[in-house]
Design an enzyme around this catalytic site. Structure first.
Site, PDB file in Angstrom:
ATOM      1  N   HIS A   1      34.827  59.379  59.930  1.00  0.00           N
ATOM      2  CA  HIS A   1      33.452  59.616  59.461  1.00  0.00           C
ATOM      3  C   HIS A   1      33.155  58.806  58.201  1.00  0.00           C
ATOM      4  O   HIS A   1      32.041  58.294  58.036  1.00  0.00           O
ATOM      5  CB  HIS A   1      33.247  61.108  59.196  1.00  0.00           C
ATOM      6  CG  HIS A   1      33.249  61.939  60.442  1.00  0.00           C
ATOM      7  ND1 HIS A   1      32.383  61.714  61.477  1.00  0.00           N
ATOM      8  CD2 HIS A   1      34.017  62.999  60.806  1.00  0.00           C
ATOM      9  CE1 HIS A   1      32.605  62.592  62.447  1.00  0.00           C
ATOM     10  NE2 HIS A   1      33.588  63.375  62.062  1.00  0.00           N
TER      11      HIS A   1
ATOM     12  N   SER B   1      21.988  62.272  74.891  1.00  0.00           N
ATOM     13  CA  SER B   1      22.456  63.504  74.246  1.00  0.00           C
ATOM     14  C   SER B   1      21.344  64.311  73.568  1.00  0.00           C
ATOM     15  O   SER B   1      21.483  64.722  72.420  1.00  0.00           O
ATOM     16  CB  SER B   1      23.561  63.186  73.224  1.00  0.00           C
ATOM     17  OG  SER B   1      24.694  62.672  73.883  1.00  0.00           O
TER      18      SER B   1
ATOM     19  N   ASP C   1      28.213  57.327  67.536  1.00  0.00           N
ATOM     20  CA  ASP C   1      29.323  57.943  68.268  1.00  0.00           C
ATOM     21  C   ASP C   1      30.602  57.125  68.095  1.00  0.00           C
ATOM     22  O   ASP C   1      30.555  55.903  67.979  1.00  0.00           O
ATOM     23  CB  ASP C   1      28.959  58.033  69.747  1.00  0.00           C
ATOM     24  CG  ASP C   1      29.828  59.033  70.493  1.00  0.00           C
ATOM     25  OD1 ASP C   1      30.520  59.838  69.828  1.00  0.00           O
ATOM     26  OD2 ASP C   1      29.817  59.009  71.735  1.00  0.00           O
TER      27      ASP C   1
ATOM     28  N   THR D   1      23.683  70.361  66.832  1.00  0.00           N
ATOM     29  CA  THR D   1      23.971  71.806  66.894  1.00  0.00           C
ATOM     30  C   THR D   1      25.324  72.042  67.562  1.00  0.00           C
ATOM     31  O   THR D   1      26.013  73.018  67.238  1.00  0.00           O
ATOM     32  CB  THR D   1      22.861  72.539  67.668  1.00  0.00           C
ATOM     33  OG1 THR D   1      22.636  71.876  68.930  1.00  0.00           O
ATOM     34  CG2 THR D   1      21.563  72.541  66.883  1.00  0.00           C
ATOM     35  N   GLU D   2      25.719  71.162  68.496  1.00  0.00           N
ATOM     36  CA  GLU D   2      27.021  71.309  69.156  1.00  0.00           C
ATOM     37  C   GLU D   2      28.177  71.074  68.181  1.00  0.00           C
ATOM     38  O   GLU D   2      29.293  71.564  68.381  1.00  0.00           O
ATOM     39  CB  GLU D   2      27.126  70.328  70.334  1.00  0.00           C
ATOM     40  CG  GLU D   2      26.256  70.658  71.533  1.00  0.00           C
ATOM     41  CD  GLU D   2      24.807  70.248  71.340  1.00  0.00           C
ATOM     42  OE1 GLU D   2      24.522  69.541  70.332  1.00  0.00           O
ATOM     43  OE2 GLU D   2      23.964  70.631  72.167  1.00  0.00           O
ATOM     44  N   ASN D   3      27.930  70.315  67.103  1.00  0.00           N
ATOM     45  CA  ASN D   3      28.995  70.020  66.141  1.00  0.00           C
ATOM     46  C   ASN D   3      29.472  71.254  65.377  1.00  0.00           C
ATOM     47  O   ASN D   3      30.544  71.220  64.758  1.00  0.00           O
ATOM     48  CB  ASN D   3      28.539  68.955  65.142  1.00  0.00           C
ATOM     49  CG  ASN D   3      28.373  67.584  65.763  1.00  0.00           C
ATOM     50  OD1 ASN D   3      27.607  66.756  65.290  1.00  0.00           O
ATOM     51  ND2 ASN D   3      29.081  67.330  66.878  1.00  0.00           N
TER      52      ASN D   3
END
Length: 321
Positions: free
Chosen positions: A50, A211, A33, A79-81
């Protein structure tokens, strides 16, 4: 001069931490993170963060191999990304393709027997990413000395739900009996491949939450968790070794707890349970403080009566009152 002195101090601190590490966890999972916040802090765009984080990933892989970790799982894309802006997603997919191919072709990966695997809902990823995953997995499929799992399109609860649905379908079809459902049944259906229980979760970036990451393999194993403030691109070897030290302290505490529970149950167990208690204390006796280890000796003088209740036998073989 100051930068040289700082490097020397950091080097010395790393050596100190390394000397304090006596045993490595088998499986470390990392939530990487802070890449985007690191980029903003330096006036850059998210893809730059990144890319800086990818350099840290390579170093962490080396550190794991140095201390004897056998499996590393990286939370690369949740999956939230998918809800992030398209340009950011596409830049991240391009970076994943670049790094996966680079890893799959790297001499150090082949020399160290690293098996690269992707876990997650891979079908949701763009074709170019899926093709690169196939390439990396096929290039390293024959290795088993070290496993690198890359979690992509990953959501822990979603995978547990799918595994539960798969079991339910087989039970309904009559191909699986409810009595035969065990831990291995779920393991086989989560990722289609074996993943070891997680011993340590590391999360960078300051947030203190896991998370939805590997809940079956981490929570079920009561994994140690190490939260730290540095953003992922800033994560250092000293930070990594602090995480390993957290695992060691957690492991020692767990061993003491198991031994103490066995001692506490001695007065209310039957013969089979007494054998289990003896086995547990035999394994974990050294984890107890010296003052408590004398209580373990009482096990040698315990037996059960005709009703299966534990009774104490003195040194002359007489049943104590």
């Amino acid at each position: 001069m100051r930068s040289w002195l700082r490097r020397r101090i950091n080097w010395g601190y790393e050596r100190l931490l390394s000397s304090e590490v006596s045993g490595a966890p088998t499986h470390v999972a990392v939530i990487q993170d802070g890449n985007r916040r690191y980029a903003r802090q330096h006036g850059d765009d998210a893809p730059d963060g990144h890319r800086a984080g990818a350099d840290t990933t390579e170093r962490v892989l080396e550190w794991c191999q140095e201390i004897g970790v056998e499996e590393l799982t990286l939370y690369a894309f949740s999956t939230e990304n998918f809800s992030r802006p398209e340009h950011e997603r596409e830049a991240l997919f391009d970076l994943l393709c670049e790094k996966l191919r680079e890893f799959a072709d790297a001499d150090r990966v082949h020399d160290n027997g690293v098996c690269i695997r992707a876990i997650g809902d891979i079908e949701r990823l763009p074709p170019r990413v899926r093709e690169t995953i196939d390439y990396a997995e096929s290039q390293t499929a024959d290795y088993d000395r070290f496993v690198l799992n890359v979690a992509l399109a990953y959501g822990g609860r979603t995978h547990l739900l799918e595994a539960a649905r798969s079991v339910a379908r087989d039970v309904e079809a009559g191909s699986l009996s409810p009595a035969d459902i065990d831990v291995e049944t779920i393991d086989e259906r989560l990722y289609g491949q074996s993943v070891r229980d997680v011993d340590l979760i590391i999360r960078t970036g300051g947030d203190e939450r896991t998370s939805n990451f590997l809940p079956w393999h981490a929570n079920g194993n009561e994994a140690a968790v190490y939260f730290c403030a540095p953003y992922w691109p800033e994560f250092s070897k000293a930070d990594f070794l602090r995480g390993i030290r957290t695992y060691e302290h957690r492991e020692a505490s767990w061993r003491r707890t198991r031994a103490r529970r066995a001692l506490a149950l001695l007065g209310a167990v039957s013969e089979p349970e007494l054998a289990d208690a003896r086995a547990i204390l035999s394994r974990f006796r050294d984890s107890l403080p010296t003052a408590e280890q004398s209580a373990v000796d009482e096990l040698e003088n315990l037996s059960t009566d005709a009703d299966g209740r534990v009774e104490t036998v003195d040194s002359n073989g007489r049943v104590a009152d």
